[in-house]
Design an enzyme around this catalytic site. Structure first.
Site, PDB file in Angstrom:
ATOM      1  CG  ASN A   8      -1.804   1.163   1.350  1.00  0.00           C
ATOM      2  OD1 ASN A   8      -1.369   2.291   1.120  1.00  0.00           O
ATOM      3  ND2 ASN A   8      -3.054   0.946   1.712  1.00  0.00           N
ATOM      4  CG  HIS A  11       0.826   6.488   4.735  1.00  0.00           C
ATOM      5  ND1 HIS A  11      -0.116   7.483   4.879  1.00  0.00           N
ATOM      6  CD2 HIS A  11       0.290   5.371   5.281  1.00  0.00           C
ATOM      7  CE1 HIS A  11      -1.171   6.988   5.513  1.00  0.00           C
ATOM      8  NE2 HIS A  11      -0.947   5.712   5.760  1.00  0.00           N
ATOM      9  CG  HIS A  44      -8.183   4.260   1.378  1.00  0.00           C
ATOM     10  ND1 HIS A  44      -8.339   4.128   2.733  1.00  0.00           N
ATOM     11  CD2 HIS A  44      -9.411   4.588   0.901  1.00  0.00           C
ATOM     12  CE1 HIS A  44      -9.603   4.368   3.063  1.00  0.00           C
ATOM     13  NE2 HIS A  44     -10.276   4.664   1.963  1.00  0.00           N
ATOM     14  NE  ARG A  46      -9.145   8.776   4.122  1.00  0.00           N
ATOM     15  CZ  ARG A  46      -9.381   7.973   5.164  1.00  0.00           C
ATOM     16  NH1 ARG A  46      -8.605   6.923   5.370  1.00  0.00           N
ATOM     17  NH2 ARG A  46     -10.356   8.223   5.988  1.00  0.00           N
ATOM     18  NE  ARG A  50      -7.355  11.768   5.248  1.00  0.00           N
ATOM     19  CZ  ARG A  50      -7.754  11.158   6.378  1.00  0.00           C
ATOM     20  NH1 ARG A  50      -6.907  10.405   7.053  1.00  0.00           N
ATOM     21  NH2 ARG A  50      -8.971  11.289   6.816  1.00  0.00           N
ATOM     22  CD  GLU A  71      -7.197  -0.088   1.466  1.00  0.00           C
ATOM     23  OE1 GLU A  71      -7.475   0.910   2.149  1.00  0.00           O
ATOM     24  OE2 GLU A  71      -6.284  -0.858   1.755  1.00  0.00           O
ATOM     25  CB  THR A 102      -9.142   1.724   7.508  1.00  0.00           C
ATOM     26  OG1 THR A 102      -8.714   2.245   6.263  1.00  0.00           O
ATOM     27  CG2 THR A 102     -10.484   1.052   7.360  1.00  0.00           C
ATOM     28  CD  GLU A 152      -7.003  -5.993   3.380  1.00  0.00           C
ATOM     29  OE1 GLU A 152      -7.266  -5.710   2.202  1.00  0.00           O
ATOM     30  OE2 GLU A 152      -6.235  -5.330   4.093  1.00  0.00           O
ATOM     31  CG  HIS A 192      -5.297  -1.686   9.562  1.00  0.00           C
ATOM     32  ND1 HIS A 192      -4.882  -0.963  10.634  1.00  0.00           N
ATOM     33  CD2 HIS A 192      -5.840  -0.826   8.683  1.00  0.00           C
ATOM     34  CE1 HIS A 192      -5.199   0.306  10.410  1.00  0.00           C
ATOM     35  NE2 HIS A 192      -5.775   0.419   9.234  1.00  0.00           N
TER      36      HIS A 192
HETATM   37  N1  PXP Z   1      -5.791  -2.964   4.542  1.00  0.00           N
HETATM   38  C1  PXP Z   1      -6.706  -1.974   4.590  1.00  0.00           C
HETATM   39  C2  PXP Z   1      -8.125  -2.301   4.274  1.00  0.00           C
HETATM   40  C3  PXP Z   1      -6.339  -0.654   4.935  1.00  0.00           C
HETATM   41  O1  PXP Z   1      -7.263   0.317   4.972  1.00  0.00           O
HETATM   42  C4  PXP Z   1      -4.982  -0.390   5.194  1.00  0.00           C
HETATM   43  C5  PXP Z   1      -4.550   1.009   5.540  1.00  0.00           C
HETATM   44  O2  PXP Z   1      -4.800   1.858   4.463  1.00  0.00           O
HETATM   45  C6  PXP Z   1      -4.063  -1.447   5.107  1.00  0.00           C
HETATM   46  C7  PXP Z   1      -4.492  -2.728   4.814  1.00  0.00           C
HETATM   47  C8  PXP Z   1      -2.613  -1.245   5.363  1.00  0.00           C
HETATM   48  O3  PXP Z   1      -2.415  -0.931   6.679  1.00  0.00           O
HETATM   49  P1  PXP Z   1      -1.006  -0.373   7.152  1.00  0.00           P
HETATM   50  O4  PXP Z   1      -0.785   0.909   6.409  1.00  0.00           O
HETATM   51  O5  PXP Z   1      -1.181  -0.204   8.605  1.00  0.00           O
HETATM   52  O6  PXP Z   1      -0.002  -1.411   6.786  1.00  0.00           O
END
Ligand code: PXP
Length: 242
Positions: A8, A11, A44, A46, A50, A71, A102, A152, A192
């Protein structure tokens, strides 16, 4: 062989948005992740945009060789955007403007009538659908009933356990949910808050086929890449003007 890794890159975009410029480029990070062996890229999209922007998603869809997973919230606007981008996967997540990330999984049981229509719309647009749910048997059963292609499992509670507390009960919940999801014929993912310290126990659950990891990879990359970045600047200072 462990599970597949979806990276992901939200960030990387967060860091770019802080200055409103072009760096760091999330598409470049996605290509580096792909080159390093990641088997999927997740963003994601959003409602408040952001971090990830529409332009990022358009470019990712164009350049990636691995599947793109978007997402999004189960709102008409978000779903219409996702359909326009045609990713291989969409993951429906709960989303509120106030949250930093999330918070918890979707309540597929409570939202079943609404989610049934959203899952159908996405699937009929040739996009496979994953539901981000807490590791509860009721939620997993409902995801199967709604004809989701995947679930997930939210590992947030497990990841946030205070140091020194026993992870066994939460791991057992995740294992049981993964087993049921697999038995019901869905693809099983988890994610997550996973990092180098806590990922091992999740990666060794045989039914979990893929993990989505974001923040810890982006955070770690700042540290493992910092020296090289400083050296690059020192070289540029030494070389002076071209
Ligand atoms: N899975 C989902 C559904 C999420 O919303 C996120 C965070 O955007 C992640 C996985 C990844 O989480 P992390 O950034 O904490 O690794």
């Amino acid at each position: 062989m462990g599970p597949r890794l979806g990276v992901n890159i939200d960030h990387v975009a967060t860091l770019r948005q802080v200055r409103g410029g072009h760096e760091p480029e999330p598409v470049a990070a996605a290509l580096l992740a792909q080159g390093a062996g990641a088997q999927g890229i997740t963003v994601h999209l959003r409602a408040d945009r952001r971090h990830i922007q529409d332009r990022d998603v358009r470019l990712l869809k164009e350049v990636l060789a691995v599947p793109l997973n978007i997402e999004c919230a189960a709102t008409p606007e978000a779903v219409a955007s996702v359909v326009s981008f045609q990713p291989q996967w969409a993951t429906l997540v709960p989303e509120t403007r106030e949250e930093l990330t999330t918070q918890g999984g979707l309540d597929a049981v409570f939202l079943q009538a609404h989610l049934r229509a959203v899952v159908r719309d996405l699937r009929s647009a040739d996009i496979r659908v994953s539901l981000f749910v807490d590791p509860s048997l009721d939620q997993v059963r409902m995801a199967a009933k709604l004809e989701a292609d995947a679930v997930e499992l939210n590992t947030g509670l497990y990841s946030d356990l205070p140091m020194g507390s026993d992870p066994a009960p939460e791991l057992a919940r995740i294992k049981e949910a993964a087993r049921l999801a697999s038995r019901l014929g869905m693809r099983v993912l988890a994610g997550h808050g996973l990092d180098l310290r806590n990922v091992g126990a999740i990666a060794s659950i045989p039914e979990i086929q893929e993990l989505n990891i974001g923040h810890s990879i982006v955070g770690r990359s700042v540290l493992v890449g910092f020296e090289a970045a400083v050296r690059e600047v020192l070289l540029a200072l030494r070389d002076g003007a071209p």
